[in-house]
Design a protein around this motif. Structure first.
Motif, PDB file in Angstrom:
ATOM      1  N   UNK A  42       0.808  -1.213   0.000  1.00 42.38           N
ATOM      2  CA  UNK A  42       0.000   0.000   0.000  1.00 42.38           C
ATOM      3  C   UNK A  42       0.840   1.260   0.000  1.00 42.38           C
ATOM      4  N   UNK A  43       1.999   1.198   0.661  1.00 39.47           N
ATOM      5  CA  UNK A  43       2.877   2.371   0.740  1.00 39.47           C
ATOM      6  C   UNK A  43       3.540   2.659  -0.604  1.00 39.47           C
ATOM      7  N   UNK A  44       4.136   1.645  -1.206  1.00 36.05           N
ATOM      8  CA  UNK A  44       4.966   1.881  -2.389  1.00 36.05           C
ATOM      9  C   UNK A  44       4.230   1.702  -3.715  1.00 36.05           C
ATOM     10  N   UNK A  45       3.141   0.948  -3.714  1.00 34.22           N
ATOM     11  CA  UNK A  45       2.439   0.665  -4.969  1.00 34.22           C
ATOM     12  C   UNK A  45       1.113   1.419  -5.063  1.00 34.22           C
ATOM     13  N   UNK A  46       0.283   1.309  -4.025  1.00 28.07           N
ATOM     14  CA  UNK A  46      -1.055   1.894  -4.100  1.00 28.07           C
ATOM     15  C   UNK A  46      -1.058   3.403  -3.865  1.00 28.07           C
ATOM     16  N   UNK A 161     -15.960  -5.308   6.100  1.00 21.92           N
ATOM     17  CA  UNK A 161     -16.994  -4.759   5.236  1.00 21.92           C
ATOM     18  C   UNK A 161     -16.643  -3.387   4.699  1.00 21.92           C
ATOM     19  N   UNK A 162     -16.107  -2.521   5.560  1.00 22.31           N
ATOM     20  CA  UNK A 162     -15.756  -1.164   5.129  1.00 22.31           C
ATOM     21  C   UNK A 162     -14.605  -1.198   4.130  1.00 22.31           C
ATOM     22  N   UNK A 163     -13.607  -2.040   4.374  1.00 22.05           N
ATOM     23  CA  UNK A 163     -12.484  -2.141   3.439  1.00 22.05           C
ATOM     24  C   UNK A 163     -12.945  -2.663   2.080  1.00 22.05           C
ATOM     25  N   UNK A 164     -13.842  -3.629   2.091  1.00 21.56           N
ATOM     26  CA  UNK A 164     -14.344  -4.178   0.830  1.00 21.56           C
ATOM     27  C   UNK A 164     -15.112  -3.133   0.033  1.00 21.56           C
ATOM     28  N   UNK A 165     -15.724  -2.182   0.723  1.00 21.68           N
ATOM     29  CA  UNK A 165     -16.525  -1.151   0.050  1.00 21.68           C
ATOM     30  C   UNK A 165     -15.719   0.086  -0.334  1.00 21.68           C
ATOM     31  N   UNK A 166     -14.409   0.078  -0.151  1.00 19.05           N
ATOM     32  CA  UNK A 166     -13.580   1.255  -0.430  1.00 19.05           C
ATOM     33  C   UNK A 166     -13.741   1.715  -1.880  1.00 19.05           C
ATOM     34  N   UNK A 167     -13.848   3.029  -2.047  1.00 20.95           N
ATOM     35  CA  UNK A 167     -14.019   3.614  -3.376  1.00 20.95           C
ATOM     36  C   UNK A 167     -12.910   4.617  -3.662  1.00 20.95           C
ATOM     37  N   UNK A 168     -12.804   5.001  -4.931  1.00 21.35           N
ATOM     38  CA  UNK A 168     -11.912   6.076  -5.363  1.00 21.35           C
ATOM     39  C   UNK A 168     -12.744   7.077  -6.159  1.00 21.35           C
ATOM     40  N   UNK A 171     -13.052   5.003  -9.514  1.00 21.47           N
ATOM     41  CA  UNK A 171     -13.390   3.584  -9.340  1.00 21.47           C
ATOM     42  C   UNK A 171     -13.026   2.736 -10.554  1.00 21.47           C
ATOM     43  N   UNK A 172     -11.990   3.139 -11.275  1.00 22.35           N
ATOM     44  CA  UNK A 172     -11.571   2.366 -12.443  1.00 22.35           C
ATOM     45  C   UNK A 172     -10.194   1.734 -12.244  1.00 22.35           C
ATOM     46  N   UNK A 173      -9.537   2.035 -11.128  1.00 24.92           N
ATOM     47  CA  UNK A 173      -8.195   1.500 -10.912  1.00 24.92           C
ATOM     48  C   UNK A 173      -8.257  -0.002 -10.608  1.00 24.92           C
ATOM     49  N   UNK A 174      -7.575  -0.825 -11.395  1.00 25.61           N
ATOM     50  CA  UNK A 174      -7.540  -2.263 -11.078  1.00 25.61           C
ATOM     51  C   UNK A 174      -6.954  -2.529  -9.694  1.00 25.61           C
ATOM     52  N   UNK A 175      -5.993  -1.699  -9.294  1.00 27.50           N
ATOM     53  CA  UNK A 175      -5.368  -1.892  -7.984  1.00 27.50           C
ATOM     54  C   UNK A 175      -6.357  -1.641  -6.851  1.00 27.50           C
ATOM     55  N   UNK A 176      -7.343  -0.787  -7.080  1.00 22.69           N
ATOM     56  CA  UNK A 176      -8.358  -0.535  -6.059  1.00 22.69           C
ATOM     57  C   UNK A 176      -9.178  -1.791  -5.805  1.00 22.69           C
ATOM     58  N   UNK A 177      -9.592  -2.443  -6.871  1.00 26.51           N
ATOM     59  CA  UNK A 177     -10.377  -3.671  -6.730  1.00 26.51           C
ATOM     60  C   UNK A 177      -9.577  -4.754  -6.024  1.00 26.51           C
ATOM     61  N   UNK A 225     -16.056  -7.778  -5.046  1.00 28.31           N
ATOM     62  CA  UNK A 225     -15.355  -6.729  -5.789  1.00 28.31           C
ATOM     63  C   UNK A 225     -15.237  -7.055  -7.276  1.00 28.31           C
ATOM     64  N   UNK A 226     -15.025  -8.310  -7.609  1.00 27.31           N
ATOM     65  CA  UNK A 226     -14.816  -8.639  -9.016  1.00 27.31           C
ATOM     66  C   UNK A 226     -16.125  -8.858  -9.767  1.00 27.31           C
ATOM     67  N   UNK A 227     -17.168  -9.255  -9.073  1.00 26.00           N
ATOM     68  CA  UNK A 227     -18.471  -9.369  -9.728  1.00 26.00           C
ATOM     69  C   UNK A 227     -19.055  -7.987  -9.986  1.00 26.00           C
ATOM     70  N   UNK A 228     -18.811  -7.064  -9.044  1.00 23.74           N
ATOM     71  CA  UNK A 228     -19.343  -5.704  -9.191  1.00 23.74           C
ATOM     72  C   UNK A 228     -18.236  -4.697  -8.904  1.00 23.74           C
TER      73      UNK A 228
END
Length: 333
Positions: A42-46, A161-168, A171-177, A225-228
């Motif tokens: 998360x520090x160096x990539x995300x 649950x909150x982490x799974x629902x994280x948005x940007x 919401x198009x970043x593959x790394x977010x999903x 995350x991957x279904x929706x």
């Protein structure tokens, strides 16, 4: 003859208990190392992916989604340490203090915009997490505190649950999903582990049931995350249902030692309590976080681009701690 049979049973029970403790510690060590590695990624990539660019760039709602995921992994690490401490009050304070120090390192690395040395940082973080685990194990008391471990399980479940629902913002970043699924899955597994440890070696749930719950809990964030991949009402409802069912599951796994309401009222009532309590606490706390702009000090400390004044700088993953603690108190009293 009777005394001989009793001694044999005692030896068998002791052997099973020792095996259970050893296996549980191994899995907790693995979860701690995984949490540290996810944090390092998360520090160096995300984090570089989430920062606005350009001379006149400003942040907006959910700009620093990588911070949410990093801190979610950090929460998972601290919760694993508390489980290793068996809920001991003073050892738990030490684990929380260690988490605070790790948070300071997080902000410092964010400030210097560390974008290289991913493998080295991940390795160092993993080793540091394992060393903390060893320190906790050495200082661990003999008697566990099942109620404290149930609280750990509920905090981890809510955070999942909150982490799974994280948005940007887009919401198009593959790394977010991938990141939100990974952190959500990690926290779900921590919740299950905490619940099983709350039950203890002698009243633990059957191994098959534990494996089944772990597999479902760990896989569901990835599936959601991957279904929706795009935010939708259906995904929010699915994540909410997952969170409720996960909390009901960990309460059931914790068993009678945690003295939860499940053993007085059954699963449906526990599910109803959770379904009402979660939004009743989350919405006011989220509004308070917006009013106070609780993420702004950390954005400034990290020297990140400020959030536009029309938007909010919040850290939603932090809200899961008070929600989980209060929910655990409601479920056990």
């Amino acid at each position: 003859m009777i005394s001989s049979i009793g001694r044999t049973r005692a030896v068998v029970v002791t052997g099973v208990a020792r095996w259970w403790v050893a296996a549980g510690r191994f899995l907790l060590f693995a979860l701690a190392a995984a949490s540290a590695v996810v944090w390092a990624l998360g520090v160096t990539v995300l984090q570089p992916l989430s920062e606005p660019t350009g001379p006149e760039a400003f942040g907006e709602n959910n700009t620093y989604w990588a911070r949410e995921l990093r801190w979610g992994a950090l929460i998972a690490l601290v919760l694993v340490l508390v489980v290793l401490a068996r809920g001991s009050r003073w050892t738990t304070y030490g684990a929380v203090a260690g988490g605070g120090a790790w948070l300071a390192v997080d902000v410092g690395l964010d400030r210097i915009d560390k974008t290289s040395g991913t493998a080295e940082l991940a390795m160092a973080a993993g080793v540091a997490a394992l060393l903390l685990c060893c320190v906790i194990v050495v200082a661990v008391p003999a008697a566990p505190r099942p109620r404290a471990l149930l609280a750990v399980a509920t905090v981890a479940a809510v955070a999942s649950g909150v982490a799974t629902a994280t948005e940007s913002p887009t919401d198009v970043e593959p790394a977010l999903t991938t990141g939100s699924a990974a952190v959500g899955s990690l926290l779900a597994l921590v919740a299950v582990a905490a619940a099983v440890h709350a039950a203890g070696p002698l009243s633990r749930p059957p191994t098959r049931r534990t494996v089944q719950v772990s597999a479902i809990a760990g896989a569901t964030p990835w599936l959601l995350r991957y279904v929706s991949p795009q935010p939708s009402g259906g995904r929010y409802l699915a994540i909410f249902a997952f969170t409720v069912l996960l909390i009901v599951s960990v309460v059931a796994l914790a068993g009678p030692r945690a003295e939860s309401r499940r053993h007085r009222y059954g699963h449906p009532v526990v599910a109803a309590i959770v379904a009402v309590t979660l939004p009743a606490m989350y919405l006011p706390l989220a509004l308070l976080a917006i009013v106070l702009q609780i993420g702004e000090p950390f954005t400034e400390l990290a020297a990140n681009t400020p959030i536009n004044t029309a938007d909010e700088d919040v850290v939603l993953i932090a809200l899961t701690i008070p929600i989980g603690l209060v929910l655990a108190r409601i479920l056990r009293d």
